[in-house]
Design a protein around this motif. Structure first.
Motif, PDB file in Angstrom:
ATOM      1  N   GLU A   1     139.267 -20.470  -5.907  1.00 29.06           N
ATOM      2  CA  GLU A   1     139.478 -21.812  -6.454  1.00 29.06           C
ATOM      3  C   GLU A   1     140.907 -21.965  -6.976  1.00 29.06           C
ATOM      4  OE1 GLU A   1     137.424 -24.918  -9.636  1.00 29.06           O
ATOM      5  OE2 GLU A   1     137.083 -22.763  -9.850  1.00 29.06           O
ATOM      6  N   GLN A   2     141.426 -20.921  -7.618  1.00 29.74           N
ATOM      7  CA  GLN A   2     142.801 -20.967  -8.114  1.00 29.74           C
ATOM      8  C   GLN A   2     143.795 -21.140  -6.963  1.00 29.74           C
ATOM      9  OE1 GLN A   2     143.980 -20.958 -11.382  1.00 29.74           O
ATOM     10  NE2 GLN A   2     141.806 -21.308 -11.760  1.00 29.74           N
ATOM     11  N   LEU A   3     143.547 -20.474  -5.843  1.00 29.39           N
ATOM     12  CA  LEU A   3     144.435 -20.609  -4.680  1.00 29.39           C
ATOM     13  C   LEU A   3     144.392 -22.025  -4.132  1.00 29.39           C
ATOM     14  CD1 LEU A   3     143.725 -17.265  -2.783  1.00 29.39           C
ATOM     15  CD2 LEU A   3     145.579 -17.775  -4.379  1.00 29.39           C
ATOM     16  N   GLU A   4     143.199 -22.581  -4.057  1.00 26.82           N
ATOM     17  CA  GLU A   4     143.070 -23.943  -3.539  1.00 26.82           C
ATOM     18  C   GLU A   4     143.747 -24.949  -4.459  1.00 26.82           C
ATOM     19  OE1 GLU A   4     138.879 -24.183  -3.134  1.00 26.82           O
ATOM     20  OE2 GLU A   4     138.832 -23.108  -1.211  1.00 26.82           O
ATOM     21  N   LEU A   5     143.620 -24.747  -5.767  1.00 30.78           N
ATOM     22  CA  LEU A   5     144.263 -25.649  -6.725  1.00 30.78           C
ATOM     23  C   LEU A   5     145.774 -25.605  -6.598  1.00 30.78           C
ATOM     24  CD1 LEU A   5     142.106 -25.041  -9.939  1.00 30.78           C
ATOM     25  CD2 LEU A   5     142.187 -27.122  -8.545  1.00 30.78           C
ATOM     26  N   ARG A   6     146.316 -24.430  -6.282  1.00 33.31           N
ATOM     27  CA  ARG A   6     147.760 -24.271  -6.140  1.00 33.31           C
ATOM     28  C   ARG A   6     148.246 -24.644  -4.746  1.00 33.31           C
ATOM     29  NH1 ARG A   6     146.161 -20.964 -10.149  1.00 33.31           N
ATOM     30  NH2 ARG A   6     147.667 -20.349 -11.770  1.00 33.31           N
ATOM     31  N   GLY A   7     147.335 -24.910  -3.820  1.00 29.72           N
ATOM     32  CA  GLY A   7     147.715 -25.309  -2.470  1.00 29.72           C
ATOM     33  C   GLY A   7     148.370 -24.215  -1.663  1.00 29.72           C
ATOM     34  N   LEU A   8     148.055 -22.957  -1.982  1.00 26.44           N
ATOM     35  CA  LEU A   8     148.672 -21.843  -1.261  1.00 26.44           C
ATOM     36  C   LEU A   8     147.847 -21.473  -0.033  1.00 26.44           C
ATOM     37  CD1 LEU A   8     149.497 -19.592  -4.346  1.00 26.44           C
ATOM     38  CD2 LEU A   8     151.167 -20.772  -2.905  1.00 26.44           C
ATOM     39  N   PRO A   9     148.479 -21.334   1.132  1.00 25.27           N
ATOM     40  CA  PRO A   9     147.737 -20.882   2.316  1.00 25.27           C
ATOM     41  C   PRO A   9     147.315 -19.433   2.136  1.00 25.27           C
ATOM     42  CG  PRO A   9     150.079 -20.978   2.805  1.00 25.27           C
ATOM     43  CD  PRO A   9     149.909 -21.569   1.430  1.00 25.27           C
ATOM     44  N   PHE A  10     146.065 -19.134   2.491  1.00 25.25           N
ATOM     45  CA  PHE A  10     145.579 -17.777   2.279  1.00 25.25           C
ATOM     46  C   PHE A  10     144.632 -17.346   3.387  1.00 25.25           C
ATOM     47  CE2 PHE A  10     142.508 -20.536   0.184  1.00 25.25           C
ATOM     48  CZ  PHE A  10     141.277 -19.971   0.488  1.00 25.25           C
TER      49      PHE A  10
ATOM     50  N   THR B   1     147.401 -10.801  10.190  1.00 24.25           N
ATOM     51  CA  THR B   1     146.538 -11.971  10.345  1.00 24.25           C
ATOM     52  C   THR B   1     146.986 -13.103   9.439  1.00 24.25           C
ATOM     53  OG1 THR B   1     144.620 -10.624  10.980  1.00 24.25           O
ATOM     54  CG2 THR B   1     144.177 -12.820  10.102  1.00 24.25           C
ATOM     55  N   LEU B   2     147.320 -12.766   8.189  1.00 24.29           N
ATOM     56  CA  LEU B   2     147.789 -13.783   7.249  1.00 24.29           C
ATOM     57  C   LEU B   2     149.095 -14.410   7.719  1.00 24.29           C
ATOM     58  CD1 LEU B   2     148.000 -15.290   4.533  1.00 24.29           C
ATOM     59  CD2 LEU B   2     149.074 -13.215   3.600  1.00 24.29           C
ATOM     60  N   VAL B   3     150.062 -13.591   8.099  1.00 24.70           N
ATOM     61  CA  VAL B   3     151.376 -14.103   8.489  1.00 24.70           C
ATOM     62  C   VAL B   3     151.256 -14.991   9.735  1.00 24.70           C
ATOM     63  CG1 VAL B   3     153.667 -13.453   9.315  1.00 24.70           C
ATOM     64  CG2 VAL B   3     152.633 -12.215   7.401  1.00 24.70           C
ATOM     65  N   GLN B   4     150.469 -14.572  10.692  1.00 27.56           N
ATOM     66  CA  GLN B   4     150.268 -15.383  11.891  1.00 27.56           C
ATOM     67  C   GLN B   4     149.668 -16.738  11.531  1.00 27.56           C
ATOM     68  OE1 GLN B   4     147.885 -12.719  14.310  1.00 27.56           O
ATOM     69  NE2 GLN B   4     149.673 -12.002  15.448  1.00 27.56           N
TER      70      GLN B   4
ATOM     71  N   PHE C   1     152.358 -18.979   9.790  1.00 27.68           N
ATOM     72  CA  PHE C   1     153.351 -19.496  10.724  1.00 27.68           C
ATOM     73  C   PHE C   1     152.741 -20.544  11.656  1.00 27.68           C
ATOM     74  CE2 PHE C   1     156.278 -15.513  10.545  1.00 27.68           C
ATOM     75  CZ  PHE C   1     156.841 -16.003   9.384  1.00 27.68           C
ATOM     76  N   GLU C   2     151.517 -20.311  12.123  1.00 32.30           N
ATOM     77  CA  GLU C   2     150.850 -21.289  12.983  1.00 32.30           C
ATOM     78  C   GLU C   2     150.582 -22.583  12.217  1.00 32.30           C
ATOM     79  OE1 GLU C   2     147.381 -19.260  14.268  1.00 32.30           O
ATOM     80  OE2 GLU C   2     148.472 -17.912  15.636  1.00 32.30           O
ATOM     81  N   ARG C   3     150.201 -22.450  10.972  1.00 35.58           N
ATOM     82  CA  ARG C   3     149.930 -23.620  10.133  1.00 35.58           C
ATOM     83  C   ARG C   3     151.195 -24.438   9.912  1.00 35.58           C
ATOM     84  NH1 ARG C   3     149.233 -24.306   4.294  1.00 35.58           N
ATOM     85  NH2 ARG C   3     147.393 -25.580   3.853  1.00 35.58           N
ATOM     86  N   ALA C   4     152.313 -23.735   9.689  1.00 37.06           N
ATOM     87  CA  ALA C   4     153.580 -24.426   9.451  1.00 37.06           C
ATOM     88  C   ALA C   4     154.082 -25.123  10.705  1.00 37.06           C
ATOM     89  CB  ALA C   4     154.622 -23.434   8.952  1.00 37.06           C
ATOM     90  N   ALA C   5     153.690 -24.625  11.888  1.00 41.44           N
ATOM     91  CA  ALA C   5     154.169 -25.188  13.139  1.00 41.44           C
ATOM     92  C   ALA C   5     153.377 -26.414  13.587  1.00 41.44           C
ATOM     93  CB  ALA C   5     154.111 -24.130  14.242  1.00 41.44           C
ATOM     94  N   ARG C   6     152.262 -26.682  12.923  1.00 40.84           N
ATOM     95  CA  ARG C   6     151.457 -27.840  13.318  1.00 40.84           C
ATOM     96  C   ARG C   6     152.184 -29.134  12.997  1.00 40.84           C
ATOM     97  NH1 ARG C   6     146.073 -25.877  10.209  1.00 40.84           N
ATOM     98  NH2 ARG C   6     145.671 -23.978  11.424  1.00 40.84           N
ATOM     99  N   PRO C   7     152.037 -30.137  13.843  1.00 38.19           N
ATOM    100  CA  PRO C   7     152.639 -31.433  13.515  1.00 38.19           C
ATOM    101  C   PRO C   7     151.997 -32.020  12.272  1.00 38.19           C
ATOM    102  CG  PRO C   7     151.208 -31.590  15.457  1.00 38.19           C
ATOM    103  CD  PRO C   7     151.351 -30.136  15.146  1.00 38.19           C
ATOM    104  N   ALA C   8     152.802 -32.657  11.471  1.00 39.25           N
ATOM    105  CA  ALA C   8     152.292 -33.249  10.234  1.00 39.25           C
ATOM    106  C   ALA C   8     151.319 -34.371  10.558  1.00 39.25           C
ATOM    107  CB  ALA C   8     153.450 -33.785   9.399  1.00 39.25           C
TER     108      ALA C   8
END
Length: 204
Positions: free
Chosen positions: A128-137, A184-187, A190-197
């Protein structure tokens, strides 16, 4: 893998990108073990012995053989490939140390969340803390010798994770297994960042 000699203190000249990764999880899930197993440098640890006082504050159920606990952070480094190095920051698991997350999370690319299925309910607040901070995990299930085996789908459902959130099984003591979890996390990041907004809704 694991801690090495002075020859590994310096990054190869080929490294072009240094990436900060947090390793989080509830008390006693294996964060210090994972960072130590995969780090190519001598890991920095800030551990203190568990005292009778902390035994009254921290839930020690299921971790009876644990005699130390991280009070600030664990730090290690692994060269993921010739171009990318990961700097690993393991966070304390106890709720009373969560304020430290704010500083440690600054500049982090993503988070590897360790889970112990023997005490899976302890992971709910962490996630829940990760989701609140908006961090990809990504979630790495640390399989202890006496852990009951579950399918990935069962774990995903129990943790109420999004379908896109990676879930892997790992042994935090095994450098190769820990490295695969980090890859797995890094992939994923990077894949998430490459998605079109996603298109923005027009203002009314």
């Amino acid at each position: 893998m694991g801690s090495a000699g002075s020859a590994d203190r310096y990054l190869p000249d080929t490294v072009q990108q240094a990436v900060k990764i947090l390793v989080v999880g509830a008390f006693g899930v294996g964060k210090t073990t994972l960072v130590g197993s995969v780090s190519e440098i001598e890991p920095l640890r800030t551990e203190e012995h568990i005292t009778e006082a902390s035994a009254g504050v921290d839930d020690l159920a299921g971790v009876g053989t644990k005699h130390t606990t991280t009070v600030a952070m664990d730090f290690g480094r692994i060269t993921l490939n010739p171009r990318i190095a990961l700097y690993l920051f393991g966070t304390p698991g106890q709720r009373r140390f969560w304020d430290l997350w704010e500083g440690l999370a600054e500049g982090a690319l993503g988070v590897l969340a360790l889970v112990d299925t023997r005490r899976i309910e302890d992971s709910f607040d962490v996630l829940e803390q990760l989701e609140l901070r908006g961090l990809p995990f990504a979630v790495a299930v640390n399989e202890f010798p006496d852990s009951e085996k579950y399918e990935i789908g069962e774990i995903r459902s129990a943790l109420d994770l999004l379908d896109e959130t990676p879930v892997v099984l790992c042994d935090a003591r095994d450098p190769r297994s820990s490295l695969e979890a980090l890859i797995t996390l890094v992939q994923y990041v990077f894949e998430r960042a490459a998605r079109p907004a996603a298109p923005q809704e027009p203002a009314l």
